[in-house]
Design an enzyme around this catalytic site. Structure first.
Site, PDB file in Angstrom:
ATOM      1  N   HIS A 295      -0.620 -28.335  36.453  1.00  0.00           N
ATOM      2  CA  HIS A 295      -0.287 -27.029  37.025  1.00  0.00           C
ATOM      3  C   HIS A 295      -1.363 -25.991  36.790  1.00  0.00           C
ATOM      4  CE1 HIS A 295       4.223 -28.298  36.867  1.00  0.00           C
ATOM      5  NE2 HIS A 295       3.598 -28.803  37.924  1.00  0.00           N
TER       6      HIS A 295
ATOM      7  N   ARG B 262       1.140 -12.914  29.573  1.00  0.00           N
ATOM      8  CA  ARG B 262       1.293 -14.339  29.174  1.00  0.00           C
ATOM      9  C   ARG B 262      -0.010 -14.863  28.588  1.00  0.00           C
ATOM     10  NH1 ARG B 262       3.083 -18.454  33.379  1.00  0.00           N
ATOM     11  NH2 ARG B 262       3.115 -19.944  31.677  1.00  0.00           N
TER      12      ARG B 262
ATOM     13  N   ASP C 171      -1.590 -23.786  28.866  1.00  0.00           N
ATOM     14  CA  ASP C 171      -2.014 -23.054  27.662  1.00  0.00           C
ATOM     15  C   ASP C 171      -3.260 -23.611  26.981  1.00  0.00           C
ATOM     16  OD1 ASP C 171       0.916 -24.466  26.011  1.00  0.00           O
ATOM     17  OD2 ASP C 171      -1.071 -25.332  26.234  1.00  0.00           O
TER      18      ASP C 171
ATOM     19  N   GLU D 271      16.950 -31.367  23.409  1.00  0.00           N
ATOM     20  CA  GLU D 271      18.226 -31.559  24.127  1.00  0.00           C
ATOM     21  C   GLU D 271      18.086 -32.759  25.054  1.00  0.00           C
ATOM     22  OE1 GLU D 271      18.507 -28.024  26.557  1.00  0.00           O
ATOM     23  OE2 GLU D 271      16.994 -28.794  27.946  1.00  0.00           O
TER      24      GLU D 271
ATOM     25  N   GLY E 228       9.058 -32.600  25.523  1.00  0.00           N
ATOM     26  CA  GLY E 228       9.317 -31.190  25.796  1.00  0.00           C
ATOM     27  C   GLY E 228       9.282 -30.791  27.248  1.00  0.00           C
ATOM     28  N   THR E 229       9.927 -31.607  28.103  1.00  0.00           N
ATOM     29  CA  THR E 229      10.062 -31.191  29.497  1.00  0.00           C
ATOM     30  C   THR E 229      11.493 -31.379  29.961  1.00  0.00           C
ATOM     31  OG1 THR E 229       9.250 -31.444  31.764  1.00  0.00           O
ATOM     32  CG2 THR E 229       9.313 -33.443  30.440  1.00  0.00           C
TER      33      THR E 229
ATOM     34  N   GLN F 123       2.075 -30.336  31.988  1.00  0.00           N
ATOM     35  CA  GLN F 123       2.468 -29.337  32.983  1.00  0.00           C
ATOM     36  C   GLN F 123       2.070 -27.943  32.487  1.00  0.00           C
ATOM     37  OE1 GLN F 123       6.691 -30.316  34.562  1.00  0.00           O
ATOM     38  NE2 GLN F 123       6.533 -31.349  32.601  1.00  0.00           N
TER      39      GLN F 123
ATOM     40  N   ASN G  39      12.782 -34.486  22.702  1.00  0.00           N
ATOM     41  CA  ASN G  39      13.268 -33.212  23.251  1.00  0.00           C
ATOM     42  C   ASN G  39      14.391 -32.716  22.353  1.00  0.00           C
ATOM     43  OD1 ASN G  39      14.457 -31.169  24.961  1.00  0.00           O
ATOM     44  ND2 ASN G  39      13.295 -32.087  26.640  1.00  0.00           N
TER      45      ASN G  39
HETATM   46  C1  BV8 Z   1       5.162 -28.588  45.533  1.00  0.00           C
HETATM   47  C2  BV8 Z   1       2.984 -22.378  37.159  1.00  0.00           C
HETATM   48  C3  BV8 Z   1       4.909 -29.130  47.800  1.00  0.00           C
HETATM   49  C4  BV8 Z   1       1.985 -22.314  36.098  1.00  0.00           C
HETATM   50  C5  BV8 Z   1       4.794 -23.874  37.504  1.00  0.00           C
HETATM   51  C6  BV8 Z   1      10.844 -32.102  45.543  1.00  0.00           C
HETATM   52  C7  BV8 Z   1       9.559 -32.591  45.758  1.00  0.00           C
HETATM   53  C8  BV8 Z   1       8.470 -31.738  45.748  1.00  0.00           C
HETATM   54  C9  BV8 Z   1       8.653 -30.361  45.500  1.00  0.00           C
HETATM   55  C10 BV8 Z   1       9.926 -29.884  45.292  1.00  0.00           C
HETATM   56  C11 BV8 Z   1      11.004 -30.743  45.304  1.00  0.00           C
HETATM   57  N1  BV8 Z   1      12.111 -29.997  45.057  1.00  0.00           N
HETATM   58  C12 BV8 Z   1      11.767 -28.701  44.884  1.00  0.00           C
HETATM   59  C13 BV8 Z   1      10.436 -28.614  45.018  1.00  0.00           C
HETATM   60  C14 BV8 Z   1       9.697 -27.376  44.898  1.00  0.00           C
HETATM   61  C15 BV8 Z   1       9.249 -27.066  43.471  1.00  0.00           C
HETATM   62  C16 BV8 Z   1      10.217 -27.499  42.423  1.00  0.00           C
HETATM   63  O1  BV8 Z   1      10.087 -28.561  41.840  1.00  0.00           O
HETATM   64  N2  BV8 Z   1      11.214 -26.642  42.138  1.00  0.00           N
HETATM   65  C17 BV8 Z   1      12.166 -26.956  41.098  1.00  0.00           C
HETATM   66  C18 BV8 Z   1      12.402 -25.729  40.224  1.00  0.00           C
HETATM   67  C19 BV8 Z   1      13.432 -27.466  41.752  1.00  0.00           C
HETATM   68  N3  BV8 Z   1       7.961 -27.681  43.233  1.00  0.00           N
HETATM   69  C20 BV8 Z   1       6.866 -27.040  43.662  1.00  0.00           C
HETATM   70  O2  BV8 Z   1       6.892 -26.020  44.312  1.00  0.00           O
HETATM   71  C21 BV8 Z   1       5.535 -27.711  43.348  1.00  0.00           C
HETATM   72  N4  BV8 Z   1       4.780 -27.776  44.560  1.00  0.00           N
HETATM   73  O3  BV8 Z   1       6.026 -29.377  45.419  1.00  0.00           O
HETATM   74  O4  BV8 Z   1       4.466 -28.382  46.686  1.00  0.00           O
HETATM   75  C22 BV8 Z   1       3.911 -28.934  48.853  1.00  0.00           C
HETATM   76  C23 BV8 Z   1       3.211 -30.044  49.320  1.00  0.00           C
HETATM   77  C24 BV8 Z   1       2.309 -29.868  50.339  1.00  0.00           C
HETATM   78  C25 BV8 Z   1       2.073 -28.588  50.877  1.00  0.00           C
HETATM   79  C26 BV8 Z   1       2.760 -27.485  50.374  1.00  0.00           C
HETATM   80  C27 BV8 Z   1       3.692 -27.652  49.368  1.00  0.00           C
HETATM   81  C28 BV8 Z   1       4.729 -26.851  42.376  1.00  0.00           C
HETATM   82  C29 BV8 Z   1       5.383 -26.826  41.022  1.00  0.00           C
HETATM   83  C30 BV8 Z   1       4.511 -26.074  39.997  1.00  0.00           C
HETATM   84  C31 BV8 Z   1       5.119 -24.747  39.732  1.00  0.00           C
HETATM   85  N5  BV8 Z   1       4.363 -24.061  38.689  1.00  0.00           N
HETATM   86  N6  BV8 Z   1       4.124 -23.109  36.665  1.00  0.00           N
HETATM   87  C32 BV8 Z   1       2.465 -21.349  35.061  1.00  0.00           C
HETATM   88  O5  BV8 Z   1       2.436 -20.141  35.327  1.00  0.00           O
HETATM   89  O6  BV8 Z   1       2.859 -21.856  34.005  1.00  0.00           O
HETATM   90  S1  BV8 Z   1       6.241 -24.610  37.026  1.00  0.00           S
HETATM   91  C33 BV8 Z   1       6.678 -24.401  35.418  1.00  0.00           C
HETATM   92  O7  BV8 Z   1       7.672 -25.418  35.184  1.00  0.00           O
HETATM   93  C34 BV8 Z   1       5.611 -24.708  34.399  1.00  0.00           C
HETATM   94  O8  BV8 Z   1       4.438 -25.280  34.907  1.00  0.00           O
HETATM   95  C35 BV8 Z   1       6.328 -25.735  33.513  1.00  0.00           C
HETATM   96  O9  BV8 Z   1       5.468 -26.501  32.807  1.00  0.00           O
HETATM   97  C36 BV8 Z   1       7.048 -26.476  34.541  1.00  0.00           C
HETATM   98  C37 BV8 Z   1       8.043 -27.506  34.088  1.00  0.00           C
HETATM   99  O10 BV8 Z   1       8.893 -26.922  33.157  1.00  0.00           O
HETATM  100  P1  BV8 Z   1       8.948 -27.593  31.698  1.00  0.00           P
HETATM  101  O11 BV8 Z   1       7.564 -27.734  31.211  1.00  0.00           O
HETATM  102  O12 BV8 Z   1       9.766 -28.824  31.762  1.00  0.00           O
HETATM  103  O13 BV8 Z   1       9.640 -26.441  30.878  1.00  0.00           O
HETATM  104  P2  BV8 Z   1      11.202 -26.132  30.725  1.00  0.00           P
HETATM  105  O14 BV8 Z   1      11.327 -24.805  30.099  1.00  0.00           O
HETATM  106  O15 BV8 Z   1      11.896 -26.403  32.023  1.00  0.00           O
HETATM  107  O16 BV8 Z   1      11.708 -27.237  29.689  1.00  0.00           O
HETATM  108  C38 BV8 Z   1      11.241 -27.211  28.342  1.00  0.00           C
HETATM  109  C39 BV8 Z   1      11.900 -28.383  27.640  1.00  0.00           C
HETATM  110  O17 BV8 Z   1      11.404 -28.441  26.308  1.00  0.00           O
HETATM  111  C40 BV8 Z   1      13.412 -28.267  27.547  1.00  0.00           C
HETATM  112  O18 BV8 Z   1      13.989 -29.500  27.938  1.00  0.00           O
HETATM  113  C41 BV8 Z   1      13.675 -28.000  26.061  1.00  0.00           C
HETATM  114  O19 BV8 Z   1      14.873 -28.597  25.620  1.00  0.00           O
HETATM  115  C42 BV8 Z   1      12.484 -28.667  25.419  1.00  0.00           C
HETATM  116  N7  BV8 Z   1      12.077 -28.127  24.113  1.00  0.00           N
HETATM  117  C43 BV8 Z   1      12.127 -26.834  23.697  1.00  0.00           C
HETATM  118  N8  BV8 Z   1      11.604 -26.748  22.444  1.00  0.00           N
HETATM  119  C44 BV8 Z   1      11.224 -28.007  22.092  1.00  0.00           C
HETATM  120  C45 BV8 Z   1      11.527 -28.889  23.145  1.00  0.00           C
HETATM  121  N9  BV8 Z   1      11.269 -30.210  23.085  1.00  0.00           N
HETATM  122  C46 BV8 Z   1      10.699 -30.685  21.955  1.00  0.00           C
HETATM  123  N10 BV8 Z   1      10.373 -29.904  20.896  1.00  0.00           N
HETATM  124  C47 BV8 Z   1      10.629 -28.574  20.935  1.00  0.00           C
HETATM  125  N11 BV8 Z   1      10.295 -27.817  19.862  1.00  0.00           N
END
Ligand code: BV8
Length: 243
Positions: free
Chosen positions: A118, A69, A103, A214, A186-187, A100, A212
């Site tokens: 992140h 990556r 890069d 979508e 883009g999230t 988030q 976005n």
């Molecule tokens: C934590 C690592 C607690 C770095 C990443 C409720 C509350 C709190 C936590 C949770 C909760 N429910 C669940 C959780 C746990 C979890 C979570 O949220 N899970 C989800 C999946 C349900 N959260 C966690 O674990 C977080 N920690 O809460 O800790 C805690 C507290 C105290 C003590 C202990 C623990 C940590 C979350 C961080 C995870 N790390 N990445 C790396 O390697 O990159 S997450 C990963 O997802 C990336 O960081 C990414 O940025 C992030 C979000 O995704 P998006 O950026 O939105 O990307 P995605 O692909 O989903 O969407 C892209 C969008 O772009 C799409 O909509 C698409 O249509 C659009 N798009 C595409 N092309 C274009 C475009 N838009 C415009 N133009 C274009 N050209």
């Protein structure tokens, strides 16, 4: 669908505009997003490579995945959305980018105030002594070890199940408390607690503009929604606003 002229009016009338970005802002730079048809998580289970447990189970595998990556991210070029945000900041029309992404493309495009929720591809940290180093110290000898104490080095990113650094999160919430216009780009609004940001901004009366390709859950609270690739939208905006 929003109109560019309404977006321009909001931009020029707002006192404290902030951008909140996800992996979609870097999609047109050739960096794969996480969800959606060709998303990263379609090809690999995040539990294996994006959790502390997964890393400790197989650090060499996780490091190989991250180094792959890192290569894509290092070689990626900024796209016009990154450039436009940096230009808006320079013009005083944007106060900060909360991202988030790991890069570093916002900084590469010239954005100064970037809050990386992140973590970053640029750094690694020692599991034992906590010291941070530039990722450039990682060679092909995997897993890399700390030059200071010999402990295991890991990417300086926030994995699932790990809390976001308190200072970073507070900084982001500080920006949200000041904003009267949040541009969400883009999230998918899936990952917490980052995904709370648009709702917190809305709650305090800020206007929300979403860009976005979508609809997402955030679209429901957006004052303006632009369903198109962000670099194209920003090209239109900057041309029409003559910035
Ligand atoms: C934590 C690592 C607690 C770095 C990443 C409720 C509350 C709190 C936590 C949770 C909760 N429910 C669940 C959780 C746990 C979890 C979570 O949220 N899970 C989800 C999946 C349900 N959260 C966690 O674990 C977080 N920690 O809460 O800790 C805690 C507290 C105290 C003590 C202990 C623990 C940590 C979350 C961080 C995870 N790390 N990445 C790396 O390697 O990159 S997450 C990963 O997802 C990336 O960081 C990414 O940025 C992030 C979000 O995704 P998006 O950026 O939105 O990307 P995605 O692909 O989903 O969407 C892209 C969008 O772009 C799409 O909509 C698409 O249509 C659009 N798009 C595409 N092309 C274009 C475009 N838009 C415009 N133009 C274009 N050209």
């Amino acid at each position: 669908m929003g109109s560019i002229s309404s977006f321009i009016n909001l931009l020029f009338s707002s006192k404290y505009t902030v951008a909140f970005t996800g992996s979609g802002v870097s999609a047109e730079s050739g960096i794969p997003t996480f969800r959606g048809k060709k998303g990263i998580w379609k090809r690999i289970n995040p539990d294996t490579v994006a959790t502390r447990e997964g890393f400790l189970k197989n650090p060499v595998f996780v490091w190989k995945w991250y180094l792959e990556r890192f290569k894509t991210l290092e070689g990626a070029k900024v796209n016009y959305a990154h450039i436009a945000l940096a230009k808006l900041e320079k013009k005083g029309l944007l106060k900060a980018v909360i991202t988030q992404n790991i890069d570093g493309l916002h900084q590469k495009a010239g954005s100064k105030k970037v809050i990386e929720l992140h973590g970053t591809v640029k750094k690694v940290k020692c599991l034992k002594c906590g010291k941070k180093f530039s990722s450039s110290i990682v060679s092909n000898t995997l897993p890399p070890t700390c030059p200071k104490c010999g402990g295991l080095l890991r990417p300086d990113v926030v994995w699932f199940g790990e809390p976001l650094p308190e200072k970073t999160l507070n900084e982001a919430f500080q920006e949200v408390s000041k904003t009267d216009l949040l541009i969400v780009i883009g999230t998918s609004g899936t990952v917490m607690p980052a995904a709370m940001i648009p709702y917190l901004a809305k709650q305090k009366g800020a206007k929300i503009v979403e860009v976005n390709t979508e609809e997402t859950p955030i679209t429901a609270i957006a004052d303006l929604f632009f369903k198109e690739p962000c670099s194209i939208l920003f090209r239109k905006l900057m041309e029409e606003a003559k910035i």
